[in-house]
Design an enzyme around this catalytic site. Structure first.
Site, PDB file in Angstrom:
ATOM      1  N   GLU A   1      -6.330  -8.707   0.825  1.00  0.00           N
ATOM      2  CA  GLU A   1      -6.258  -8.611   1.276  1.00  0.00           C
ATOM      3  C   GLU A   1      -7.723  -8.202   1.197  1.00  0.00           C
ATOM      4  O   GLU A   1      -8.310  -7.451   0.401  1.00  0.00           O
ATOM      5  CB  GLU A   1      -6.095  -7.574   2.481  1.00  0.00           C
ATOM      6  CG  GLU A   1      -4.506  -7.453   3.240  1.00  0.00           C
ATOM      7  CD  GLU A   1      -4.278  -5.576   3.613  1.00  0.00           C
ATOM      8  OE1 GLU A   1      -4.807  -5.530   4.100  1.00  0.00           O
ATOM      9  OE2 GLU A   1      -2.485  -5.422   4.033  1.00  0.00           O
TER      10      GLU A   1
ATOM     11  N   GLU B   1       0.619  -1.116   0.078  1.00  0.00           N
ATOM     12  CA  GLU B   1       0.028   0.105  -0.266  1.00  0.00           C
ATOM     13  C   GLU B   1       1.004   0.913   0.594  1.00  0.00           C
ATOM     14  O   GLU B   1       0.094   2.271   0.370  1.00  0.00           O
ATOM     15  CB  GLU B   1      -1.420   0.075   1.179  1.00  0.00           C
ATOM     16  CG  GLU B   1      -1.535  -0.450   1.265  1.00  0.00           C
ATOM     17  CD  GLU B   1      -3.074  -1.055   2.370  1.00  0.00           C
ATOM     18  OE1 GLU B   1      -2.328  -0.004   3.379  1.00  0.00           O
ATOM     19  OE2 GLU B   1      -4.303  -1.932   2.419  1.00  0.00           O
TER      20      GLU B   1
END
Ligand code: NAG
Ligand code: NAG
Ligand code: NAG
Ligand code: NAG
Ligand code: NAG
Ligand code: NAG
Ligand code: NAG
Ligand code: NAG
Length: 511
Positions: A395, A289
């Site tokens: 995720e 991220e």
């Protein structure tokens, strides 16, 4: 995990205002890349300060194992606990043994995985007990925790956690549930090379990572080692180690920190392409991220391009030469990556799908959420696979609310009950009171959770597969794969899960 502000638009204007700066930064980034030497500690070297030793993989120069721990506490083994190189195990009949290739390229095989999150990179919402005694003293993340405790106490605190949060039983249970991969987030501190002001505990987590990998090997579970926290913090979120300012690409030392990240990847790629690890750790996450939505897509792409060259320079090119490399979409959506690295060598794109961090998605009713998961997420996997290449979801969870304690950070409130950033609650009487207590879930709610789990994994299997966040939590059942299996909303064996939810509901994977 956790892209809390994934869809917050507040900071986007910042991007356009700074576009010219970002172009200059991108230029400097390339210039510095050429200049910065690849010199960091290698925890597997006895004399780890010697960065000039030849670490290439000819079989004789293999890294031989972690440094000997000096802490007399629960000392982990210094060599693998199990005979290494026995890569004949397979987790189930649907997955090839470790020593036969897993087909990541064509999408014929699906990764069905969980994250071993909150282990080697701490998250307050996953294991609040590690933080709670220190919150009054201002602890909000791993940085402030380690800083408050100081090196010795921090080491003891973390080691007690490392040695108990993941055990052999973890892998044994996961195998029994049909899981074929685990994603293991690590911080750069696992490899040492810290500056004087970085309070993280160096190299200890490396030892535990290798111990976990040996258990994975025993149960035939493949491992994605994943850099979750880079020097300077690539997203400013607490799970990057340090909450606050992004000092990676952005910020006063951002360029240097982005460059400083590359040798860590070089070391990881080199290590995991050695014969002892190539079978069991065949995919590697380059960085979790990075906040491309705040610091710019172009500089992040430039950095990933450099990271790919560093990794392939370390492993060699072509099938069998080092791990697949996973890049993350940087919270700007999969479309932004169409055509990126067109001739990339074994590159996969990772996206994280959550509805509870986005007001619009959280406010949808359950029917719409299920349809959205099948159609929009499923459709985006198909499109990205065509336009980028192999794409996966690293995720996701079944949480439809953000009520998990500390999920938005220590001291932050919850969107669900209207205590976060002044937005109204999901509905006038929404509270978080029972949301984390599985024994209050009604059969209807469990049925919804079950459908929502299936909708997601079916959608994500339109791509290369998925990793649930997380394998367990201390007390938030919606974020725990184990709690989902126990509670009945995740199938006992994910390879034998009955009829397709999306098909039976009449939803197509087309958006
Ligand atoms: C570092 O490694 C290189 C190459 O293996 C070796 O020539 C050199 O003597 C080592 N230096 C130290 C300080 O150990
Ligand atoms: C490292 O080892 C490889 C394989 O033995 C050799 O080809 C290469 O020249 C060595 N590099 C250095 C810098 O010693
Ligand atoms: C290798 O592992 C497999 C499966 O885990 C086991 O059945 C076999 O006995 C092992 N072989 C050796 C030589 O240890
Ligand atoms: C803290 O981490 C959680 C996940 O552990 C994430 O959901 C949240 O957005 C993060 N908060 C901040 C302020 O970094
Ligand atoms: C980028 O860096 C500047 C300078 O340190 C800082 O003020 C700003 O908050 C950073 N941006 C983000 C999104 O963290
Ligand atoms: C759910 O929302 C959709 C879209 O707003 C609406 O068409 C539908 O009637 C709603 N369903 C229920 C059960 O409220
Ligand atoms: C809110 O409370 C009212 C009255 O008790 C109830 O009818 C309604 O279903 C509740 N709404 C939700 C979303 O729980
Ligand atoms: C969870 O709910 C059950 C049933 O309502 C209740 O007995 C129990 O005390 C609750 N647990 C917590 C921690 O609130």
């Amino acid at each position: 995990m956790g892209a809390a502000s994934k869809h917050d638009n507040n900071n986007r204007s910042c991007l356009s205002r700074h576009k010219w700066k970002i172009s200059i930064l991108a230029f400097i980034l390339i210039a510095v890349a050429v200049a910065v030497p690849l010199a960091i500690l290698k925890p597997w070297d006895k004399n780890s300060s010697n960065s000039s030793s030849n670490n290439s993989h000819n079989g004789n120069n293999q890294p031989t194992g972690p440094v000997t721990p000096t802490n007399p506490g629960p000392i982990p083994p210094t060599t693998p606990v199990l005979p290494s190189k026995n890569d004949t195990a397979r987790p189930n009949a649907y997955t090839p043994p470790l020593n036969e290739p897993f087909d990541y390229a064509t999408g014929k095989m699906k990764m069905r995985g969980v994250n071993l999150g909150g282990w080697l990179v701490l998250e307050p919402f996953i294991s609040p007990s590690l933080f709670e005694p220190y919150i009054k003293q201002g602890v909000i993340d791993e940085w402030t925790l380690c800083k408050l405790l100081g090196p010795e106490k921090a080491k003891a605190h973390l080691e007690a956690h490392y040695s108990s949060w993941v055990t052999e039983d973890t892998f044994s249970r996961l195998q029994g549930m049909g899981i074929n991969h685990v994603r293991i987030p690590i911080g750069f501190w696992a490899l040492g090379g810290l500056t004087a002001d970085e309070p993280y505990v160096p190299t200890l987590s490396w030892t535990y990572l290798l111990r976990g990998i040996e258990w994975a090997r025993k149960y035939g579970i493949r491992v994605m080692v994943e850099l979750h926290a880079a020097p300077g913090s690539q997203n400013g979120w607490n799970h990057s180690g340090r909450l606050g300012v992004i000092n990676w690409i952005n910020g006063t030392e951002g360029i240097a920190n982005a460059q400083r990240t590359l040798p860590y990847l070089q070391q990881l790629a080199t290590f995991f392409s050695g014969p002892d690890y190539a079978h069991v750790a065949p995919i590697m996450g380059l960085l979790n991220e990075p906040a491309a939505h705040l610091i710019g897509v172009d500089p992040v792409k430039t950095w990933y391009t450099q990271a790919m060259s560093v990794v392939r320079a370390a492993t060699g090119a072509g099938e069998g030469k080092g791990p697949w490399a996973i890049i993350h979409d940087g919270m700007v959506g999969l479309n932004a990556w169409a055509g990126f690295l067109p001739s990339g060598d074994r590159v996969m794109l990772d996206t994280h799908q959550y509805i509870m961090f986005n007001d619009d998605l959280m406010r949808m009713n359950q029917t719409t959420q299920l349809k959205f998961a099948c159609e929009t997420w499923g459709g985006s996997m198909i499109t990205s696979t065509k336009e980028f290449g192999p794409t996966m979801v690293g995720e996701f969870s079944v949480a439809v609310n953000d009520c998990a304690t500390y999920l938005n950070g220590i001291g932050a409130g919850y969107r669900w009950d209207g205590t976060y950033n002044g937005a109204p609650p999901k509905s006038p009487n929404s509270t978080c009171t029972n949301e984390n207590n599985a024994s209050t879930y009604t059969p209807e709610y469990k049925k919804f959770l079950s459908n929502y789990f299936l909708a997601q994994i079916e959608a994500f299997e339109q791509g290369a597969g998925w990793f649930y966040w997380n394998f367990k939590t201390e007390n938030n059942p919606l974020w725990s794969y184990f709690a989902g299996v126990e509670g009945g909303w995740i199938p006992k064996d994910v390879n034998n899960r009955g009829a397709s939810y999306c098909a039976s509901a009449g939803y197509k994977f087309s958006g």
